[in-house]
Design a protein around this motif. Structure first.
Motif, PDB file in Angstrom:
ATOM      1  N   ALA A  93      20.821  27.935 -37.321  1.00  0.00           N
ATOM      2  CA  ALA A  93      21.089  28.644 -36.070  1.00  0.00           C
ATOM      3  C   ALA A  93      19.985  29.654 -35.762  1.00  0.00           C
ATOM      4  O   ALA A  93      19.476  29.711 -34.639  1.00  0.00           O
ATOM      5  CB  ALA A  93      22.443  29.340 -36.142  1.00  0.00           C
ATOM      6  N   LEU A  94      19.610  30.437 -36.750  1.00  0.00           N
ATOM      7  CA  LEU A  94      18.564  31.443 -36.542  1.00  0.00           C
ATOM      8  C   LEU A  94      17.214  30.778 -36.274  1.00  0.00           C
ATOM      9  O   LEU A  94      16.449  31.244 -35.418  1.00  0.00           O
ATOM     10  CB  LEU A  94      18.498  32.394 -37.732  1.00  0.00           C
ATOM     11  N   SER A  95      16.939  29.672 -36.954  1.00  0.00           N
ATOM     12  CA  SER A  95      15.690  28.941 -36.730  1.00  0.00           C
ATOM     13  C   SER A  95      15.635  28.332 -35.335  1.00  0.00           C
ATOM     14  O   SER A  95      14.550  28.207 -34.748  1.00  0.00           O
ATOM     15  CB  SER A  95      15.520  27.832 -37.762  1.00  0.00           C
ATOM     16  N   ALA A  96      16.781  27.957 -34.790  1.00  0.00           N
ATOM     17  CA  ALA A  96      16.834  27.346 -33.459  1.00  0.00           C
ATOM     18  C   ALA A  96      16.816  28.386 -32.342  1.00  0.00           C
ATOM     19  O   ALA A  96      16.751  28.029 -31.167  1.00  0.00           O
ATOM     20  CB  ALA A  96      18.086  26.475 -33.332  1.00  0.00           C
ATOM     21  N   GLY A  97      16.880  29.664 -32.708  1.00  0.00           N
ATOM     22  CA  GLY A  97      16.771  30.696 -31.676  1.00  0.00           C
ATOM     23  C   GLY A  97      17.949  31.620 -31.523  1.00  0.00           C
ATOM     24  O   GLY A  97      17.972  32.437 -30.605  1.00  0.00           O
ATOM     25  N   ALA A  98      18.948  31.519 -32.393  1.00  0.00           N
ATOM     26  CA  ALA A  98      20.054  32.486 -32.338  1.00  0.00           C
ATOM     27  C   ALA A  98      19.530  33.854 -32.777  1.00  0.00           C
ATOM     28  O   ALA A  98      18.659  33.943 -33.645  1.00  0.00           O
ATOM     29  CB  ALA A  98      21.206  32.056 -33.238  1.00  0.00           C
ATOM     30  N   ASN A  99      20.063  34.904 -32.173  1.00  0.00           N
ATOM     31  CA  ASN A  99      19.618  36.260 -32.507  1.00  0.00           C
ATOM     32  C   ASN A  99      20.465  36.905 -33.590  1.00  0.00           C
ATOM     33  O   ASN A  99      19.965  37.699 -34.381  1.00  0.00           O
ATOM     34  CB  ASN A  99      19.633  37.126 -31.248  1.00  0.00           C
ATOM     35  N   GLU A 100      21.750  36.579 -33.619  1.00  0.00           N
ATOM     36  CA  GLU A 100      22.668  37.135 -34.612  1.00  0.00           C
ATOM     37  C   GLU A 100      23.728  36.095 -34.922  1.00  0.00           C
ATOM     38  O   GLU A 100      23.877  35.099 -34.216  1.00  0.00           O
ATOM     39  CB  GLU A 100      23.326  38.428 -34.119  1.00  0.00           C
ATOM     40  N   TYR A 101      24.530  36.385 -35.962  1.00  0.00           N
ATOM     41  CA  TYR A 101      25.528  35.429 -36.446  1.00  0.00           C
ATOM     42  C   TYR A 101      26.754  36.214 -36.897  1.00  0.00           C
ATOM     43  O   TYR A 101      26.627  37.100 -37.746  1.00  0.00           O
ATOM     44  CB  TYR A 101      24.935  34.648 -37.623  1.00  0.00           C
ATOM     45  N   ILE A 102      27.901  35.915 -36.315  1.00  0.00           N
ATOM     46  CA  ILE A 102      29.173  36.562 -36.673  1.00  0.00           C
ATOM     47  C   ILE A 102      30.087  35.517 -37.276  1.00  0.00           C
ATOM     48  O   ILE A 102      30.216  34.412 -36.748  1.00  0.00           O
ATOM     49  CB  ILE A 102      29.863  37.165 -35.424  1.00  0.00           C
ATOM     50  N   MET A 103      30.756  35.879 -38.372  1.00  0.00           N
ATOM     51  CA  MET A 103      31.751  34.992 -38.983  1.00  0.00           C
ATOM     52  C   MET A 103      33.138  35.321 -38.415  1.00  0.00           C
ATOM     53  O   MET A 103      33.493  36.487 -38.293  1.00  0.00           O
ATOM     54  CB  MET A 103      31.805  35.213 -40.496  1.00  0.00           C
ATOM     55  N   LYS A 104      33.881  34.285 -38.069  1.00  0.00           N
ATOM     56  CA  LYS A 104      35.281  34.481 -37.691  1.00  0.00           C
ATOM     57  C   LYS A 104      36.088  34.674 -38.957  1.00  0.00           C
ATOM     58  O   LYS A 104      35.763  34.065 -39.971  1.00  0.00           O
ATOM     59  CB  LYS A 104      35.809  33.270 -36.919  1.00  0.00           C
ATOM     60  N   PRO A 105      37.132  35.455 -38.956  1.00  0.00           N
ATOM     61  CA  PRO A 105      37.632  36.234 -37.820  1.00  0.00           C
ATOM     62  C   PRO A 105      36.751  37.462 -37.579  1.00  0.00           C
ATOM     63  O   PRO A 105      36.078  37.949 -38.475  1.00  0.00           O
ATOM     64  CB  PRO A 105      39.031  36.642 -38.266  1.00  0.00           C
ATOM     65  N   PHE A 106      36.777  37.933 -36.340  1.00  0.00           N
ATOM     66  CA  PHE A 106      35.973  39.077 -35.946  1.00  0.00           C
ATOM     67  C   PHE A 106      36.880  40.146 -35.351  1.00  0.00           C
ATOM     68  O   PHE A 106      38.047  39.897 -35.067  1.00  0.00           O
ATOM     69  CB  PHE A 106      34.914  38.661 -34.916  1.00  0.00           C
ATOM     70  N   ASP A 107      36.330  41.333 -35.182  1.00  0.00           N
ATOM     71  CA  ASP A 107      37.041  42.397 -34.467  1.00  0.00           C
ATOM     72  C   ASP A 107      36.024  43.102 -33.580  1.00  0.00           C
ATOM     73  O   ASP A 107      34.839  42.753 -33.557  1.00  0.00           O
ATOM     74  CB  ASP A 107      37.753  43.361 -35.427  1.00  0.00           C
ATOM     75  N   SER A 108      36.469  44.111 -32.850  1.00  0.00           N
ATOM     76  CA  SER A 108      35.593  44.785 -31.898  1.00  0.00           C
ATOM     77  C   SER A 108      34.430  45.480 -32.595  1.00  0.00           C
ATOM     78  O   SER A 108      33.304  45.496 -32.079  1.00  0.00           O
ATOM     79  CB  SER A 108      36.378  45.772 -31.039  1.00  0.00           C
ATOM     80  N   ASP A 109      34.662  46.038 -33.781  1.00  0.00           N
ATOM     81  CA  ASP A 109      33.578  46.717 -34.509  1.00  0.00           C
ATOM     82  C   ASP A 109      32.473  45.745 -34.897  1.00  0.00           C
ATOM     83  O   ASP A 109      31.287  46.076 -34.808  1.00  0.00           O
ATOM     84  CB  ASP A 109      34.114  47.410 -35.762  1.00  0.00           C
ATOM     85  N   ILE A 110      32.859  44.549 -35.326  1.00  0.00           N
ATOM     86  CA  ILE A 110      31.867  43.552 -35.730  1.00  0.00           C
ATOM     87  C   ILE A 110      31.039  43.112 -34.528  1.00  0.00           C
ATOM     88  O   ILE A 110      29.801  43.072 -34.591  1.00  0.00           O
ATOM     89  CB  ILE A 110      32.541  42.333 -36.400  1.00  0.00           C
ATOM     90  N   ILE A 111      31.708  42.801 -33.424  1.00  0.00           N
ATOM     91  CA  ILE A 111      30.961  42.373 -32.233  1.00  0.00           C
ATOM     92  C   ILE A 111      30.061  43.503 -31.742  1.00  0.00           C
ATOM     93  O   ILE A 111      28.883  43.280 -31.444  1.00  0.00           O
ATOM     94  CB  ILE A 111      31.920  41.881 -31.135  1.00  0.00           C
ATOM     95  N   GLU A 112      30.581  44.706 -31.695  1.00  0.00           N
ATOM     96  CA  GLU A 112      29.764  45.830 -31.231  1.00  0.00           C
ATOM     97  C   GLU A 112      28.537  46.042 -32.132  1.00  0.00           C
ATOM     98  O   GLU A 112      27.423  46.236 -31.649  1.00  0.00           O
ATOM     99  CB  GLU A 112      30.579  47.113 -31.164  1.00  0.00           C
ATOM    100  N   SER A 113      28.716  45.948 -33.440  1.00  0.00           N
ATOM    101  CA  SER A 113      27.580  46.158 -34.344  1.00  0.00           C
ATOM    102  C   SER A 113      26.541  45.046 -34.211  1.00  0.00           C
ATOM    103  O   SER A 113      25.339  45.310 -34.226  1.00  0.00           O
ATOM    104  CB  SER A 113      28.046  46.307 -35.792  1.00  0.00           C
ATOM    105  N   LYS A 114      26.992  43.812 -34.069  1.00  0.00           N
ATOM    106  CA  LYS A 114      26.038  42.699 -33.910  1.00  0.00           C
ATOM    107  C   LYS A 114      25.313  42.774 -32.562  1.00  0.00           C
ATOM    108  O   LYS A 114      24.123  42.492 -32.476  1.00  0.00           O
ATOM    109  CB  LYS A 114      26.738  41.351 -34.079  1.00  0.00           C
ATOM    110  N   PHE A 115      26.039  43.161 -31.512  1.00  0.00           N
ATOM    111  CA  PHE A 115      25.402  43.337 -30.203  1.00  0.00           C
ATOM    112  C   PHE A 115      24.382  44.478 -30.284  1.00  0.00           C
ATOM    113  O   PHE A 115      23.310  44.388 -29.699  1.00  0.00           O
ATOM    114  CB  PHE A 115      26.446  43.604 -29.123  1.00  0.00           C
TER     115      PHE A 115
END
Length: 121
Positions: A93-115
């Motif tokens: 994913a990162l090699s193809a151009g993804a900027n970050e990677y989140i594992m499910k399950p997620f919460d608002s803190d995880i999404i906010e930190s990755k963003f």
């Protein structure tokens, strides 16, 4: 206002992620597979894409590769949000151009930190 396209075949995930991303100050749009998301990106590129891997019709990896080939397709920040935990998937994913990677399950803190790590917030 920044925009985020949420791509996941689960309506519940799209709804939950949408609330979180809206709280971060984004306008959101969603798609239930990569093909639908690619069609939306051809019309207007979002600032960010929150992307699942396993979906019918077109999976997230195929979408990412197609997105990056579009004119200005390098511009959206892509954050994979998936249950794929295999290190090879993350590397691909990162090699193809993804900027970050989140594992499910997620919460608002995880999404906010990755963003934040991706420079979106």
């Amino acid at each position: 206002m920044k925009t985020c396209l949420i791509v996941d075949d689960s309506r519940m995930i799209r709804r939950v992620a949408g609330r979180i991303v809206k709280d971060l100050g984004f306008e959101t749009e969603d798609a239930e597979n990569g093909e639908e998301a690619l069609d939306k990106c051809r019309i207007e590129l979002p600032d960010a894409v929150l992307l699942d891997w396993k979906m019918p019709v077109m999976d997230g990896f195929a979408f990412l590769k197609a997105l990056r080939k579009l004119p200005n397709g390098d511009k959206p920040t892509v954050v994979f949000c998936t249950s794929e935990r295999d290190i090879n998937h993350i590397v691909d994913a990162l090699s193809a151009g993804a900027n970050e990677y989140i594992m499910k399950p997620f919460d608002s803190d995880i999404i906010e930190s990755k963003f934040a790590l991706a420079g979106l917030v």
